[in-house]
Write a protein that holds these residues in place. Structure first.
Motif, PDB file in Angstrom:
ATOM      1  N   LEU A  95      -7.575   7.652   3.374  1.00 55.93           N
ATOM      2  CA  LEU A  95      -8.036   6.600   2.501  1.00 55.93           C
ATOM      3  C   LEU A  95      -7.072   5.345   2.649  1.00 55.93           C
ATOM      4  O   LEU A  95      -7.649   4.079   2.663  1.00 55.93           O
ATOM      5  N   ALA A  96      -5.777   5.603   2.892  1.00 54.72           N
ATOM      6  CA  ALA A  96      -4.975   4.524   3.049  1.00 54.72           C
ATOM      7  C   ALA A  96      -5.129   3.660   4.326  1.00 54.72           C
ATOM      8  O   ALA A  96      -5.031   2.548   4.308  1.00 54.72           O
TER       9      ALA A  96
ATOM     10  N   VAL B 198      -1.249  -6.922   4.163  1.00 53.80           N
ATOM     11  CA  VAL B 198      -0.771  -5.622   3.611  1.00 53.80           C
ATOM     12  C   VAL B 198       0.470  -4.967   4.450  1.00 53.80           C
ATOM     13  O   VAL B 198       0.509  -4.908   5.568  1.00 53.80           O
TER      14      VAL B 198
ATOM     15  N   TYR C 182       1.182   5.409  -0.607  1.00 52.43           N
ATOM     16  CA  TYR C 182       0.283   6.641  -0.179  1.00 52.43           C
ATOM     17  C   TYR C 182       0.971   7.748  -0.148  1.00 52.43           C
ATOM     18  O   TYR C 182       2.312   7.760   0.341  1.00 52.43           O
TER      19      TYR C 182
ATOM     20  N   SER D  28      -9.785  -2.465   5.614  1.00 58.47           N
ATOM     21  CA  SER D  28     -10.672  -3.601   4.780  1.00 58.47           C
ATOM     22  C   SER D  28     -10.002  -4.594   4.311  1.00 58.47           C
ATOM     23  O   SER D  28     -10.442  -5.660   4.520  1.00 58.47           O
ATOM     24  N   LEU D  29      -8.700  -4.339   3.792  1.00 59.52           N
ATOM     25  CA  LEU D  29      -8.015  -5.543   3.310  1.00 59.52           C
ATOM     26  C   LEU D  29      -7.407  -6.579   4.250  1.00 59.52           C
ATOM     27  O   LEU D  29      -7.476  -7.679   4.374  1.00 59.52           O
TER      28      LEU D  29
ATOM     29  N   GLN E  78      -8.212   3.191   5.571  1.00 59.12           N
ATOM     30  CA  GLN E  78      -9.382   2.559   5.515  1.00 59.12           C
ATOM     31  C   GLN E  78      -9.288   1.342   4.540  1.00 59.12           C
ATOM     32  O   GLN E  78      -9.562   0.234   4.715  1.00 59.12           O
ATOM     33  N   VAL E  79      -8.405   1.682   3.597  1.00 57.93           N
ATOM     34  CA  VAL E  79      -7.899   0.368   2.516  1.00 57.93           C
ATOM     35  C   VAL E  79      -7.202  -0.698   3.227  1.00 57.93           C
ATOM     36  O   VAL E  79      -7.516  -1.801   3.252  1.00 57.93           O
TER      37      VAL E  79
ATOM     38  N   LEU F 296       0.790  -1.206  -0.266  1.00 54.05           N
ATOM     39  CA  LEU F 296      -0.097  -0.054  -0.033  1.00 54.05           C
ATOM     40  C   LEU F 296       0.943   1.105  -0.184  1.00 54.05           C
ATOM     41  O   LEU F 296       1.274   1.314   0.982  1.00 54.05           O
TER      42      LEU F 296
END
Length: 66
Positions: free
Chosen positions: A26-27, A41, A16, A33-34, A29-30, A14
């Motif tokens: 956003l990073a 991750v 960002y 979620s993952l 949240q991603v 990831l």
């Protein structure tokens, strides 16, 4: 009877821009979620002080599927 295997989930790198919105939010949240779905991750926030960050980032990037 054959053993049932679970397919391994992808490794995700990831990337960002730190300290910039909406990237930072956003990073996170991603990542959440993952991770909740079982993906491995990498995000640079996991690096510790004193680590060879450039080498670690390159190694993580090479080992990632996405």
């Amino acid at each position: 009877m054959s053993a049932m295997t679970t397919p391994s989930l992808a490794r995700v790198f990831l990337s960002y821009k730190r300290n910039a919105e909406p990237d930072e939010r956003l990073a996170q949240q991603v990542l959440r979620s993952l991770s909740d779905k079982g993906y491995s991750v990498f995000i640079d926030r996991k690096l510790k002080i004193g680590q060879d960050w450039a080498g670690e980032i390159e190694a993580e990037l090479r080992e990632s599927d996405f």
